[in-house]
Motif scaffolding. Structure first.
Motif, PDB file in Angstrom:
ATOM      1  N   VAL A 162     -60.608 -15.562 -30.848  1.00 29.10           N
ATOM      2  CA  VAL A 162     -60.321 -14.733 -29.675  1.00 29.10           C
ATOM      3  C   VAL A 162     -61.622 -14.178 -29.092  1.00 29.10           C
ATOM      4  O   VAL A 162     -61.870 -14.273 -27.886  1.00 29.10           O
ATOM      5  CB  VAL A 162     -59.362 -13.571 -30.038  1.00 29.10           C
ATOM      6  N   VAL A 163     -62.462 -13.626 -29.949  1.00 33.60           N
ATOM      7  CA  VAL A 163     -63.737 -13.058 -29.491  1.00 33.60           C
ATOM      8  C   VAL A 163     -64.589 -14.137 -28.835  1.00 33.60           C
ATOM      9  O   VAL A 163     -65.174 -13.922 -27.757  1.00 33.60           O
ATOM     10  CB  VAL A 163     -64.494 -12.406 -30.666  1.00 33.60           C
ATOM     11  N   LYS A 164     -64.666 -15.300 -29.440  1.00 38.14           N
ATOM     12  CA  LYS A 164     -65.472 -16.387 -28.886  1.00 38.14           C
ATOM     13  C   LYS A 164     -64.915 -16.880 -27.551  1.00 38.14           C
ATOM     14  O   LYS A 164     -65.676 -17.218 -26.641  1.00 38.14           O
ATOM     15  CB  LYS A 164     -65.561 -17.538 -29.894  1.00 38.14           C
ATOM     16  N   ARG A 165     -63.575 -16.902 -27.421  1.00 41.51           N
ATOM     17  CA  ARG A 165     -62.970 -17.320 -26.148  1.00 41.51           C
ATOM     18  C   ARG A 165     -63.274 -16.295 -25.059  1.00 41.51           C
ATOM     19  O   ARG A 165     -63.581 -16.667 -23.916  1.00 41.51           O
ATOM     20  CB  ARG A 165     -61.455 -17.480 -26.315  1.00 41.51           C
TER      21      ARG A 165
ATOM     22  N   GLN B 207     -71.574   3.111 -36.155  1.00 38.53           N
ATOM     23  CA  GLN B 207     -70.911   2.246 -35.180  1.00 38.53           C
ATOM     24  C   GLN B 207     -71.589   2.357 -33.817  1.00 38.53           C
ATOM     25  O   GLN B 207     -71.810   1.348 -33.142  1.00 38.53           O
ATOM     26  CB  GLN B 207     -69.427   2.619 -35.063  1.00 38.53           C
ATOM     27  N   ILE B 208     -71.924   3.574 -33.433  1.00 38.70           N
ATOM     28  CA  ILE B 208     -72.623   3.775 -32.157  1.00 38.70           C
ATOM     29  C   ILE B 208     -73.957   3.030 -32.170  1.00 38.70           C
ATOM     30  O   ILE B 208     -74.323   2.347 -31.198  1.00 38.70           O
ATOM     31  CB  ILE B 208     -72.834   5.278 -31.885  1.00 38.70           C
ATOM     32  N   LYS B 209     -74.676   3.121 -33.282  1.00 37.30           N
ATOM     33  CA  LYS B 209     -75.951   2.407 -33.401  1.00 37.30           C
ATOM     34  C   LYS B 209     -75.757   0.897 -33.319  1.00 37.30           C
ATOM     35  O   LYS B 209     -76.594   0.186 -32.739  1.00 37.30           O
ATOM     36  CB  LYS B 209     -76.635   2.786 -34.711  1.00 37.30           C
ATOM     37  N   ALA B 210     -74.648   0.403 -33.874  1.00 35.10           N
ATOM     38  CA  ALA B 210     -74.361  -1.035 -33.811  1.00 35.10           C
ATOM     39  C   ALA B 210     -74.097  -1.475 -32.375  1.00 35.10           C
ATOM     40  O   ALA B 210     -74.506  -2.574 -31.969  1.00 35.10           O
ATOM     41  CB  ALA B 210     -73.166  -1.367 -34.703  1.00 35.10           C
ATOM     42  N   VAL B 211     -73.426  -0.627 -31.594  1.00 35.45           N
ATOM     43  CA  VAL B 211     -73.200  -0.934 -30.173  1.00 35.45           C
ATOM     44  C   VAL B 211     -74.532  -0.995 -29.440  1.00 35.45           C
ATOM     45  O   VAL B 211     -74.772  -1.894 -28.620  1.00 35.45           O
ATOM     46  CB  VAL B 211     -72.263   0.105 -29.519  1.00 35.45           C
TER      47      VAL B 211
ATOM     48  N   TYR C  66     -66.792  -4.121 -36.927  1.00 35.97           N
ATOM     49  CA  TYR C  66     -68.000  -4.806 -37.397  1.00 35.97           C
ATOM     50  C   TYR C  66     -67.841  -6.333 -37.390  1.00 35.97           C
ATOM     51  O   TYR C  66     -68.807  -7.053 -37.119  1.00 35.97           O
ATOM     52  CB  TYR C  66     -68.389  -4.303 -38.782  1.00 35.97           C
ATOM     53  N   ASP C  67     -66.634  -6.818 -37.636  1.00 41.44           N
ATOM     54  CA  ASP C  67     -66.394  -8.265 -37.541  1.00 41.44           C
ATOM     55  C   ASP C  67     -66.602  -8.743 -36.107  1.00 41.44           C
ATOM     56  O   ASP C  67     -67.184  -9.820 -35.877  1.00 41.44           O
ATOM     57  CB  ASP C  67     -64.972  -8.616 -37.997  1.00 41.44           C
ATOM     58  N   ALA C  68     -66.117  -7.956 -35.161  1.00 37.92           N
ATOM     59  CA  ALA C  68     -66.238  -8.340 -33.747  1.00 37.92           C
ATOM     60  C   ALA C  68     -67.689  -8.291 -33.286  1.00 37.92           C
ATOM     61  O   ALA C  68     -68.161  -9.189 -32.570  1.00 37.92           O
ATOM     62  CB  ALA C  68     -65.377  -7.421 -32.877  1.00 37.92           C
ATOM     63  N   ILE C  69     -68.423  -7.251 -33.696  1.00 39.79           N
ATOM     64  CA  ILE C  69     -69.853  -7.142 -33.358  1.00 39.79           C
ATOM     65  C   ILE C  69     -70.621  -8.343 -33.899  1.00 39.79           C
ATOM     66  O   ILE C  69     -71.478  -8.927 -33.220  1.00 39.79           O
ATOM     67  CB  ILE C  69     -70.445  -5.839 -33.934  1.00 39.79           C
ATOM     68  N   ALA C  70     -70.282  -8.739 -35.126  1.00 37.42           N
ATOM     69  CA  ALA C  70     -70.976  -9.870 -35.754  1.00 37.42           C
ATOM     70  C   ALA C  70     -70.626 -11.193 -35.082  1.00 37.42           C
ATOM     71  O   ALA C  70     -71.435 -12.124 -35.070  1.00 37.42           O
ATOM     72  CB  ALA C  70     -70.626  -9.933 -37.239  1.00 37.42           C
ATOM     73  N   THR C  71     -69.427 -11.273 -34.522  1.00 41.57           N
ATOM     74  CA  THR C  71     -68.944 -12.524 -33.925  1.00 41.57           C
ATOM     75  C   THR C  71     -69.370 -12.684 -32.472  1.00 41.57           C
ATOM     76  O   THR C  71     -69.657 -13.792 -32.014  1.00 41.57           O
ATOM     77  CB  THR C  71     -67.403 -12.594 -34.022  1.00 41.57           C
ATOM     78  N   SER C  72     -69.414 -11.578 -31.745  1.00 42.03           N
ATOM     79  CA  SER C  72     -69.671 -11.645 -30.311  1.00 42.03           C
ATOM     80  C   SER C  72     -71.119 -12.028 -30.008  1.00 42.03           C
ATOM     81  O   SER C  72     -72.065 -11.459 -30.551  1.00 42.03           O
ATOM     82  CB  SER C  72     -69.350 -10.295 -29.642  1.00 42.03           C
ATOM     83  N   ALA C  73     -71.258 -12.976 -29.100  1.00 41.96           N
ATOM     84  CA  ALA C  73     -72.589 -13.395 -28.644  1.00 41.96           C
ATOM     85  C   ALA C  73     -73.010 -12.606 -27.408  1.00 41.96           C
ATOM     86  O   ALA C  73     -74.116 -12.789 -26.900  1.00 41.96           O
ATOM     87  CB  ALA C  73     -72.573 -14.885 -28.326  1.00 41.96           C
TER      88      ALA C  73
END
Length: 387
Positions: A188-191, A241-245, A210-217
């Motif tokens: 879903v994230v990749k699409r 989480q804010i730092k990851a964004v 965190y899974d979505a952050i790691a997956t999203s390009a």
């Protein structure tokens, strides 16, 4: 006496200059709200939000008054609804645009957004709030994107078979070993990345986040959340989480709901409900819980106002994000018409200049204010669309 006269004239001139500066900064900015829930109410009640409304937080008249340039209209239903309801709400937005083509225009790109603003139209964008509305079908993502979906919130409060929500991760309804994105969730994230649709991480559980952050390009959006450090509720983002964004290049858009802004709100609200317990029970039996609360607040406005967060606290959440990850990663996601309490003075989209006022008082420069009010979100849209 003469000195007092000149002093008063000086003070009045300073007030006038401040007001002029406020108006100039606000008018020169592109003001974007990344989350508004009015469409669900429009369908439910049949109101015409092209005209001034006596209730609610949004209509085209007040949007113009508040200098709101871009509204992300939330496409929302609870877990009992799905793809058909999403399309019904999009149809409602299309109908509004058809009735008022000189006032509002659907946009999907940064370029189209800026063109609509130049034409003095409200730029309408679409955010689908809840992955359950794609009904486990990637082709439904394609269809919603063709209709204008600019972001998909991976979960609402309910989890899906492929993603876990903040509400259900923290309640224990979802076991830790089943939390996060599964293989389909990552598809879903990749699409979404492929289609240029932003991945929205409001409402999602930490593991899903965190899974979505790691997956999203591509950089993500958090469309309507606040800072957990200032108010530790499951819907708010922890500092990591804010730092990851920030590291991802995304934007955290601050929610205006008093319950997410103010750590004392829940206690104050319980005391308010307890004070009018008998009336609330009667209204609930007659209208249902949500409408009962709205009516109770209307009937006892002064007491209800005493429970609301101050605008200064909204800006404090903005400043918390800025201190952690910089001025380029924060925006505004009001959640108007999606909650029962907003900061005192923030009654509708007409009140956006009050935020600009508070930002000026907190020492933010004009350039920084422009970024907060909308510039950062425009960058995010362009990055996802490849513009």
């Amino acid at each position: 006496m003469k000195n007092l006269y000149f002093f008063l004239v000086f003070i009045l001139l300073q007030i006038k200059l401040f007001a002029q500066n406020l108006d100039k900064i606000h008018q020169n900015a592109i003001v974007i709200d990344t989350h508004g829930d009015i469409l669900f109410n429009q369908i439910k009640s049949g109101i015409d939000i092209g005209k001034l409304q006596p209730k609610g937080n949004f209509d085209l008249v007040r949007a113009k008054q508040g200098g709101l340039d871009v509204q992300f209209f939330s496409i929302w239903c609870d877990e009992t609804g799905g793809y058909a309801v999403a399309n019904q709400e999009i149809d409602s937005l299309y109908s509004l645009i058809k009735r008022y083509p000189d006032k509002i225009q659907l946009v999907t790109t940064g370029k189209d957004l800026e063109q609509a603003v130049k034409q003095h139209k409200l730029a309408a964008m679409i955010g689908v709030e809840g992955g359950h509305m794609i009904e486990n079908r990637l082709d439904y993502i394609d269809s919603l994107a063709k209709r204008g979906m600019a972001y998909l919130t991976l979960t609402w409060n309910n989890s899906t078979s492929w993603s876990s929500s903040a509400a259900e991760e923290t309640s224990g309804k979802v076991k830790p070993e089943n939390a996060g994105l599964n293989k389909f969730g990552k598809q879903v994230v990749k699409r979404l990345n492929k289609l240029g649709v932003m991945v929205d991480l409001s409402h999602v559980g930490e593991k899903t986040f965190y899974d979505a952050i790691a997956t999203s390009a591509k950089p993500v959006i958090v469309s309507h959340s606040c800072a957990y450090a200032l108010n530790p509720v499951p819907r708010n983002l922890k500092d990591d989480q804010i730092k990851a964004v920030g590291k991802n290049g995304g934007v955290v858009c601050i929610n205006f709901y008093s319950g997410f802004l103010d750590s004392t709100f829940n206690t104050k609200q319980k005391e308010f409900f307890a004070k009018y317990d008998s009336e609330l029970k009667t209204l609930t039996a007659k209208y249902g819980r949500s409408n009962a609360i709205d009516t109770l607040i209307f009937n006892h406005q002064a007491d209800a106002d005493a429970t609301r967060a101050p605008i200064a606290l909204l800006v404090k959440h903005i400043s918390h994000v800025v201190k952690l990850i910089g001025i380029d990663h924060v925006g505004l996601g009001a959640d108007f018409d999606g909650a029962e309490s907003f900061p005192l003075g923030m009654n509708s989209v007409a009140d956006y200049p009050k935020i600009t006022d508070e930002l000026i008082k907190n020492g933010y420069s004009e350039n920084d204010i422009k970024k907060i009010l909308g510039g950062n979100v425009i960058r995010l849209i362009r990055a996802n669309k490849g513009e």
